[in-house]
Write a protein that holds these residues in place. Structure first.
Motif, PDB file in Angstrom:
ATOM      1  N   LYS A 393      32.984  -3.781  29.659  1.00  0.00           N
ATOM      2  CA  LYS A 393      33.592  -4.425  30.818  1.00  0.00           C
ATOM      3  C   LYS A 393      34.852  -5.186  30.395  1.00  0.00           C
ATOM      4  N   LYS A 394      34.720  -5.899  29.304  1.00  0.00           N
ATOM      5  CA  LYS A 394      35.858  -6.687  28.822  1.00  0.00           C
ATOM      6  C   LYS A 394      37.005  -5.754  28.427  1.00  0.00           C
ATOM      7  N   ALA A 395      36.668  -4.633  27.844  1.00  0.00           N
ATOM      8  CA  ALA A 395      37.721  -3.691  27.439  1.00  0.00           C
ATOM      9  C   ALA A 395      38.482  -3.185  28.667  1.00  0.00           C
ATOM     10  N   VAL A 396      37.743  -2.872  29.736  1.00  0.00           N
ATOM     11  CA  VAL A 396      38.405  -2.396  30.964  1.00  0.00           C
ATOM     12  C   VAL A 396      39.272  -3.519  31.541  1.00  0.00           C
ATOM     13  N   LEU A 397      38.707  -4.710  31.624  1.00  0.00           N
ATOM     14  CA  LEU A 397      39.465  -5.831  32.202  1.00  0.00           C
ATOM     15  C   LEU A 397      40.725  -6.121  31.395  1.00  0.00           C
ATOM     16  N   ASP A 398      40.592  -6.128  30.072  1.00  0.00           N
ATOM     17  CA  ASP A 398      41.769  -6.405  29.235  1.00  0.00           C
ATOM     18  C   ASP A 398      42.822  -5.318  29.413  1.00  0.00           C
ATOM     19  N   ALA A 399      42.369  -4.084  29.536  1.00  0.00           N
ATOM     20  CA  ALA A 399      43.330  -2.989  29.739  1.00  0.00           C
ATOM     21  C   ALA A 399      44.032  -3.157  31.078  1.00  0.00           C
ATOM     22  N   VAL A 400      43.250  -3.411  32.133  1.00  0.00           N
ATOM     23  CA  VAL A 400      43.848  -3.533  33.476  1.00  0.00           C
ATOM     24  C   VAL A 400      44.862  -4.678  33.500  1.00  0.00           C
TER      25      VAL A 400
END
Ligand code: HEC
Ligand code: HEC
Length: 403
Positions: A393-400
């Motif tokens: 989840k954190k990886a997606v949020l950081d990417a977005v």
């Protein structure tokens, strides 16, 4: 376009709606020059779609080739100054207005940036759902301010709901304008919106054969296909500045109409459209997060593969289509092109410049909340995001946040 649609487009207060084609003439109008020197010259009207299409083609070519000639550069410079120009009662502001300059709203992190809610929010009202030819039932812009000495804005008697709109960022909009409509239509789409029927991941394309590129793509509820048309509406609706593009664009603020010359509108459009895009290469540490973003279905909507004159556009992270986002995200504005729950996929190419809040009315203080409020056609992607473990989840949020 039918008489009914013309009537409706003429009276919907969202001024950009009034730009719907088919209701106006194409003859050039004669108006004073920007210099106000009394000389007369012919400008093509905003409804001269031949001239508008030529301008859009020219801008597409400028973007694809990277070449802007000296007269184009001069137009952009004039547009830059107009974007920051503060209007006053003496120069055409009002009688109803939301701010005194374009820059006053589009400024987060710099000129042309996203809007912040406290000064920029934009109110809408109308009877919802239900939209018919009755003017009073249509969504209306509720201006924040009225010039002293003028009667207050006439709110419709049956006003029932209101909503806010956060100003989006405007950098690089010419790239979005330049995408040929056939490329947008080539993506999986529905023939017609069917509210309540979520055919994930299909979207709807607000087609308009006579639009410069064949589809409408600006605004949360795309009503126009060109930057010029949106700006004519913004001048009127946000600043109360009348332009020569619409025969009926008149107000009674004591300043002679039109309050801006057509050439100046073109300069503004050239400036906004040819501004540098916000796109950047995603920092490599976010590649895994972006991969996840694709795997869970975000890229079904937030991705495009578009070219202009054979050259790939920057990645908008939008399909430039309209999707059913469910009743919670519905907006008070309802129009032919996009029923209340249908909204254009917000391009995420400026997320690294956007400190929020997010979603069309700023209801989500964080990116995570913006995602969790997705519904309708985005339900599966939202749930897939919710099911990720914390690290993913954190990886997606950081990417977005870094797009
Ligand atoms: C009071 C705040 C406000 C002012 C002043 C304002 N805007 Fe906007 N602008 C908005 C909002 C809100 C939207 C989103 C409207 C929508 O989605 O329908 C918007 C949208 C736009 C868009 C479409 C962006 C897109 O991606 O679809 C353009 C272009 C634009 N504005 C240009 C201008 C220009 C040029 C001016 C000055 C003449 C201006 N605006 C003045 C609030 C403002
Ligand atoms: C069915 C199409 C669709 C899918 C799938 C989708 N989105 Fe969206 N997204 C939209 C639309 C439409 C909006 C604008 C909604 C609004 O403002 O009311 C939006 C808005 C957003 C915003 C807010 C942007 C801003 O500036 O306000 C973010 C962030 C976002 N989406 C991220 C994601 C992520 C991450 C996923 C995957 C979990 C995802 N979206 C899946 C259509 C979609």
């Amino acid at each position: 376009m039918t008489e009914f649609a013309c009537h409706r487009s003429l009276f919907a207060i969202l001024a950009i709606l009034a730009l719907s084609t088919g209701c106006r003439h194409n003859e050039p109008t004669t108006v004073g020059t920007a210099a106000g020197d009394g000389a007369k010259r012919s400008f093509p009207t905003g409804f001269d779609f031949t001239a508008l299409k030529q301008r859009v083609d020219w801008r597409a070519h400028v973007l694809a080739s990277g070449q802007l000639d000296d007269s184009g550069k001069a137009s952009v410079e004039r547009g830059r100054a107009l974007f920051a120009k503060v209007y006053t009662a003496q120069t055409g502001l009002g009688p109803f207005y939301n701010n005194t300059s374009c820059l006053g709203c589009h400024n987060q992190g710099g000129v042309l940036g996203h809007g912040v809610p406290d000064v920029t929010t934009h109110f809408w009202a109308g009877v919802y759902p239900g939209n018919d030819a009755d003017e009073a039932k249509n969504p209306r812009l509720m201006p924040h301010y009225t010039l002293p000495g003028h009667a207050p804005f006439p709110m419709p008697a049956n006003f029932a709901h209101s909503g806010d709109r956060l100003p989006p960022q405007l950098m690089g909009l010419g790239w979005i304008e330049a995408v040929p409509g056939e490329q947008i239509r080539a993506q999986p789409h529905l023939a017609k919106p069917e509210p309540g029927v979520h055919k994930e991941p299909m979207g709807w394309v607000p087609d308009k054969p006579e639009a410069a590129r064949g589809t409408m793509r600006f605004g949360l509820k795309p009503a126009v296909g060109t930057v010029d048309e949106f700006i004519i509406g913004a001048l009127h609706a946000e600043l109360g500045v009348t332009s020569p593009n619409r025969a009926f664009d008149k107000d009674d603020d004591g300043v002679a109409d039109p309050e801006i010359a057509f050439d100046a509108v073109v300069d503004l459009a050239n400036y906004v459209a040819l501004s540098e895009s916000p796109a950047r290469a995603l920092p490599p540490e976010h590649a895994v997060g972006l991969q996840r973003f694709k795997e869970i279905g975000c890229a079904n909507c937030h991705f495009g593969a578009f070219t202009v004159e054979g050259k790939a556009t920057p990645q908008f992270y939008s399909d430039l289509m309209v999707h059913d986002m469910g009743p919670e995200l519905a907006d008070v504005q309802q129009m032919e092109s996009s029923p209340p729950s249908y909204s254009r996929t917000t391009p995420l190419w400026s997320m690294h410049l956007n400190t929020g809040p997010y979603l069309h009315d700023g209801r989500a203080p964080t990116v995570e909340q913006a995602i969790l409020r997705h519904a309708g056609e985005a339900t599966k992607a939202r749930d897939a995001f919710g099911a990720l473990d914390d690290a993913a989840k954190k990886a997606v949020l950081d990417a977005v946040k870094n797009l």
